[in-house]
Design an enzyme around this catalytic site. Structure first.
Site, PDB file in Angstrom:
ATOM      1  N   SER A  59       0.837  -1.200   0.000  1.00  0.00           N
ATOM      2  CA  SER A  59       0.000   0.000   0.000  1.00  0.00           C
ATOM      3  C   SER A  59       0.868   1.244   0.000  1.00  0.00           C
ATOM      4  O   SER A  59       1.623   1.497   0.947  1.00  0.00           O
ATOM      5  CB  SER A  59      -0.910   0.013   1.231  1.00  0.00           C
ATOM      6  OG  SER A  59      -1.509   1.286   1.343  1.00  0.00           O
ATOM      7  N   HIS A  98      -1.177  -1.421  -4.245  1.00  0.00           N
ATOM      8  CA  HIS A  98      -2.439  -1.063  -3.595  1.00  0.00           C
ATOM      9  C   HIS A  98      -2.540   0.452  -3.437  1.00  0.00           C
ATOM     10  O   HIS A  98      -1.671   1.092  -2.857  1.00  0.00           O
ATOM     11  CB  HIS A  98      -2.511  -1.749  -2.231  1.00  0.00           C
ATOM     12  CG  HIS A  98      -3.838  -1.641  -1.549  1.00  0.00           C
ATOM     13  ND1 HIS A  98      -4.906  -2.445  -1.859  1.00  0.00           N
ATOM     14  CD2 HIS A  98      -4.268  -0.824  -0.557  1.00  0.00           C
ATOM     15  CE1 HIS A  98      -5.944  -2.139  -1.079  1.00  0.00           C
ATOM     16  NE2 HIS A  98      -5.581  -1.150  -0.281  1.00  0.00           N
ATOM     17  N   ASP A 112      -4.932   3.498  -2.055  1.00  0.00           N
ATOM     18  CA  ASP A 112      -6.062   3.806  -1.182  1.00  0.00           C
ATOM     19  C   ASP A 112      -6.669   5.160  -1.515  1.00  0.00           C
ATOM     20  O   ASP A 112      -6.052   6.205  -1.299  1.00  0.00           O
ATOM     21  CB  ASP A 112      -5.585   3.807   0.280  1.00  0.00           C
ATOM     22  CG  ASP A 112      -5.281   2.407   0.772  1.00  0.00           C
ATOM     23  OD1 ASP A 112      -6.184   1.564   0.708  1.00  0.00           O
ATOM     24  OD2 ASP A 112      -4.138   2.163   1.208  1.00  0.00           O
ATOM     25  N   MET A 157      -9.461   7.822  -0.659  1.00  0.00           N
ATOM     26  CA  MET A 157     -10.356   8.218   0.441  1.00  0.00           C
ATOM     27  C   MET A 157     -10.932   9.601   0.171  1.00  0.00           C
ATOM     28  O   MET A 157     -10.238  10.467  -0.354  1.00  0.00           O
ATOM     29  CB  MET A 157      -9.581   8.246   1.765  1.00  0.00           C
ATOM     30  CG  MET A 157      -8.873   6.936   2.087  1.00  0.00           C
ATOM     31  SD  MET A 157      -8.137   6.981   3.720  1.00  0.00           S
ATOM     32  CE  MET A 157      -7.114   5.493   3.665  1.00  0.00           C
ATOM     33  N   HIS A 179      -8.382   0.683  -4.108  1.00  0.00           N
ATOM     34  CA  HIS A 179      -9.313   0.471  -2.986  1.00  0.00           C
ATOM     35  C   HIS A 179     -10.081   1.767  -2.751  1.00  0.00           C
ATOM     36  O   HIS A 179      -9.540   2.731  -2.218  1.00  0.00           O
ATOM     37  CB  HIS A 179      -8.476   0.058  -1.769  1.00  0.00           C
ATOM     38  CG  HIS A 179      -9.262  -0.177  -0.516  1.00  0.00           C
ATOM     39  ND1 HIS A 179      -8.650  -0.345   0.709  1.00  0.00           N
ATOM     40  CD2 HIS A 179     -10.591  -0.296  -0.289  1.00  0.00           C
ATOM     41  CE1 HIS A 179      -9.582  -0.529   1.637  1.00  0.00           C
ATOM     42  NE2 HIS A 179     -10.766  -0.497   1.058  1.00  0.00           N
ATOM     43  N   MET A 195     -12.398   3.926  -0.863  1.00  0.00           N
ATOM     44  CA  MET A 195     -13.084   4.164   0.418  1.00  0.00           C
ATOM     45  C   MET A 195     -13.838   5.482   0.268  1.00  0.00           C
ATOM     46  O   MET A 195     -13.478   6.505   0.857  1.00  0.00           O
ATOM     47  CB  MET A 195     -12.052   4.211   1.552  1.00  0.00           C
ATOM     48  CG  MET A 195     -11.538   2.825   1.928  1.00  0.00           C
ATOM     49  SD  MET A 195      -9.969   2.874   2.798  1.00  0.00           S
ATOM     50  CE  MET A 195      -8.868   2.960   1.400  1.00  0.00           C
ATOM     51  N   MET A 210     -11.467  -6.067   5.636  1.00  0.00           N
ATOM     52  CA  MET A 210     -10.667  -5.073   6.363  1.00  0.00           C
ATOM     53  C   MET A 210     -10.353  -5.608   7.756  1.00  0.00           C
ATOM     54  O   MET A 210     -11.244  -6.052   8.476  1.00  0.00           O
ATOM     55  CB  MET A 210     -11.417  -3.747   6.492  1.00  0.00           C
ATOM     56  CG  MET A 210     -11.563  -2.954   5.197  1.00  0.00           C
ATOM     57  SD  MET A 210     -10.014  -2.591   4.353  1.00  0.00           S
ATOM     58  CE  MET A 210      -9.164  -1.566   5.576  1.00  0.00           C
ATOM     59  N   GLY A 265      -3.258   4.227   7.716  1.00  0.00           N
ATOM     60  CA  GLY A 265      -2.259   3.173   7.794  1.00  0.00           C
ATOM     61  C   GLY A 265      -1.741   3.069   9.214  1.00  0.00           C
ATOM     62  O   GLY A 265      -2.012   3.930  10.052  1.00  0.00           O
ATOM     63  N   ASP A 288      -6.481  -6.389   4.584  1.00  0.00           N
ATOM     64  CA  ASP A 288      -5.875  -5.057   4.553  1.00  0.00           C
ATOM     65  C   ASP A 288      -5.994  -4.427   5.937  1.00  0.00           C
ATOM     66  O   ASP A 288      -7.103  -4.270   6.458  1.00  0.00           O
ATOM     67  CB  ASP A 288      -6.635  -4.230   3.503  1.00  0.00           C
ATOM     68  CG  ASP A 288      -6.088  -2.820   3.309  1.00  0.00           C
ATOM     69  OD1 ASP A 288      -5.050  -2.482   3.917  1.00  0.00           O
ATOM     70  OD2 ASP A 288      -6.712  -2.060   2.538  1.00  0.00           O
ATOM     71  N   GLY A 289      -4.833  -4.080   6.508  1.00  0.00           N
ATOM     72  CA  GLY A 289      -4.817  -3.404   7.804  1.00  0.00           C
ATOM     73  C   GLY A 289      -4.026  -4.167   8.846  1.00  0.00           C
ATOM     74  O   GLY A 289      -4.415  -5.259   9.240  1.00  0.00           O
ATOM     75  N   GLY A 290      -2.876  -3.589   9.233  1.00  0.00           N
ATOM     76  CA  GLY A 290      -2.075  -4.207  10.292  1.00  0.00           C
ATOM     77  C   GLY A 290      -1.412  -5.509   9.886  1.00  0.00           C
ATOM     78  O   GLY A 290      -1.117  -6.356  10.735  1.00  0.00           O
TER      79      GLY A 290
HETATM   80  C1  DX5 Z   1      -6.411   1.648   5.492  1.00  0.00           C
HETATM   81  C2  DX5 Z   1      -5.953   1.288   4.115  1.00  0.00           C
HETATM   82  C3  DX5 Z   1      -4.792   0.371   4.055  1.00  0.00           C
HETATM   83  C4  DX5 Z   1      -3.533   0.904   4.711  1.00  0.00           C
HETATM   84  C5  DX5 Z   1      -2.888  -0.264   5.384  1.00  0.00           C
HETATM   85  O1  DX5 Z   1      -7.675   2.186   5.458  1.00  0.00           O
HETATM   86  O2  DX5 Z   1      -7.001   0.658   3.386  1.00  0.00           O
HETATM   87  O3  DX5 Z   1      -4.515  -0.085   2.738  1.00  0.00           O
HETATM   88  O4  DX5 Z   1      -2.617   1.475   3.837  1.00  0.00           O
HETATM   89  O5  DX5 Z   1      -1.796   0.165   6.095  1.00  0.00           O
HETATM   90  P1  DX5 Z   1      -1.043  -0.768   7.147  1.00  0.00           P
HETATM   91  O6  DX5 Z   1      -0.559  -1.991   6.403  1.00  0.00           O
HETATM   92  O7  DX5 Z   1       0.061   0.092   7.632  1.00  0.00           O
HETATM   93  O8  DX5 Z   1      -2.024  -1.133   8.218  1.00  0.00           O
HETATM   94 ZN    ZN Z   2      -6.492  -0.316   1.424  1.00  0.00          ZN
END
Ligand code: DX5
Ligand code: ZN
Length: 213
Positions: A9, A34, A36, A38, A67, A69, A138, A145, A173-175
Site C-alpha cells: 500500500s 495497492h 487507497d 479516500m 481500494h 473508500m 478489512m 495506515g 488489509d490493515g495491520g
Molecule cells: C487503510 C488502508 C490500508 C492501509 C494499510 O484504510 O485501506 O490499505 O494502507 O496500512 P497498514 O498496512 O500500515 O495497516
Molecule cells: Zn487499502
C-alpha cells in the site's frame, strides 16, 4: 510461487518520492500495487484521486489495485478505469445495489472487488461472492495506515472461504505483518495488503518475502 498476491500500500510511501517508492516494491517482488482512495466522507481522511492514479500508471507495470473508500463509488468507476485501475474494490457499506456496481466495473474489463468493514458480518455478503473477483476483508477500520490488526475480523475469512468459489481472491488489509499474515492465510486469505510493514522496513525485499512465506 506460493500463490499469495502481495499488494504493497503506497499510503505508507513517501509521496514526494512516489516513483522511487513504487519502483522499490516492484523490484522487490510485489505482485500488485495497492492504492487507497479516500474522500473524507466514507472515511475520515483524504488521500489519492484519479490524476495520481493516471500518473502512477505511466511509471509501473504492476497491476493497480485500487481500494475505493468513498461514497457513491459508481460515479468514479469510469474515471479510475481510464486512469489505469486493473482491480477496482468498492465498499459494501457505501452502495445500495451491489450487483449493479459489479456489473459496471466488469463492463470495463477490470476485476471487481468488494470490501467489508470490521463490523460487517460475513454472513451478510455471502450471497454476492459468486459475482465478485475479489473480496477484501478489512482488518482495521478503514481510513489510516499503521493501525493494529484486529484478529476477530480475520476470523470472518473462514466463513467466506467455505462459501466462496475456488477462484475468488480473498484479500486482507490493515495491520498486516509477517505474523498477522500467517493468521490470515491460515484462515484462507490469498492476497495481502501491507503498508507500514513493507515501507517502514529497512529491507523491502525481505519484508515482502516474509509475507509470502
Ligand atoms: C487503510 C488502508 C490500508 C492501509 C494499510 O484504510 O485501506 O490499505 O494502507 O496500512 P497498514 O498496512 O500500515 O495497516
Ligand atoms: Zn487499502
Amino acid at each position: 510461487m506460493s500463490g499469495i498476491i502481495i499488494s504493497p500500500s503506497i499510503l505508507s510511501a513517501d509521496f514526494a518520492n512516489l516513483e522511487n517508492d513504487i519502483k522499490k516494491v516492484e523490484k522487490a517482488g510485489a505482485d500488485w500495487l495497492h492504492i487507497d482512495v479516500m474522500d473524507g466522507h466514507f472515511v475520515p481522511n483524504i488521500t489519492i484521486g484519479v490524476p495520481v492514479v493516471n500518473s502512477i500508471k505511466k511509471i509501473t507495470t504492476l497491476p493497480l489495485d485500487v481500494h475505493l473508500m468513498i461514497e457513491n463509488p459508481e460515479k468514479y468507476i469510469e474515471p479510475f478505469v481510464k486512469a489505469g485501475a486493473d482491480i477496482l474494490t468498492f465498499h459494501y457499506e457505501a452502495v445500495e445495489n451491489v450487483e449493479h456496481i459489479v456489473k459496471l466495473i466488469k463492463s470495463y474489463g477490470v476485476k471487481a472487488g468488494m470490501s467489508i468493514k470490521p463490523d460487517t458480518p460475513a454472513e451478510e455478503i455471502l450471497k454476492y461472492l459468486p459475482v465478485l473477483d475479489l473480496l477484501l476483508v478489512m482488518t482495521v477500520e478503514p481510513g489510516f495506515g499503521g493501525q493494529k490488526f484486529m484478529e476477530k475480523c480475520a476470523e470472518k475469512i473462514s466463513v467466506i472461504k467455505q462459501a466462496a468459489q475456488e477462484n475468488l481472491i480473498i484479500q486482507v488489509d490493515g495491520g498486516i505483518n509477517a505474523q498477522t499474515a500467517r493468521i490470515c492465510t491460515h484462515y484462507g486469505a490469498n492476497s495481502l495488503v501491507a503498508g507500514n510493514y513493507i515501507y517502514k522496513s529497512t529491507d523491502v525485499e525481505l519484508a515482502i518475502k516474509s509475507l509470502r512465506d
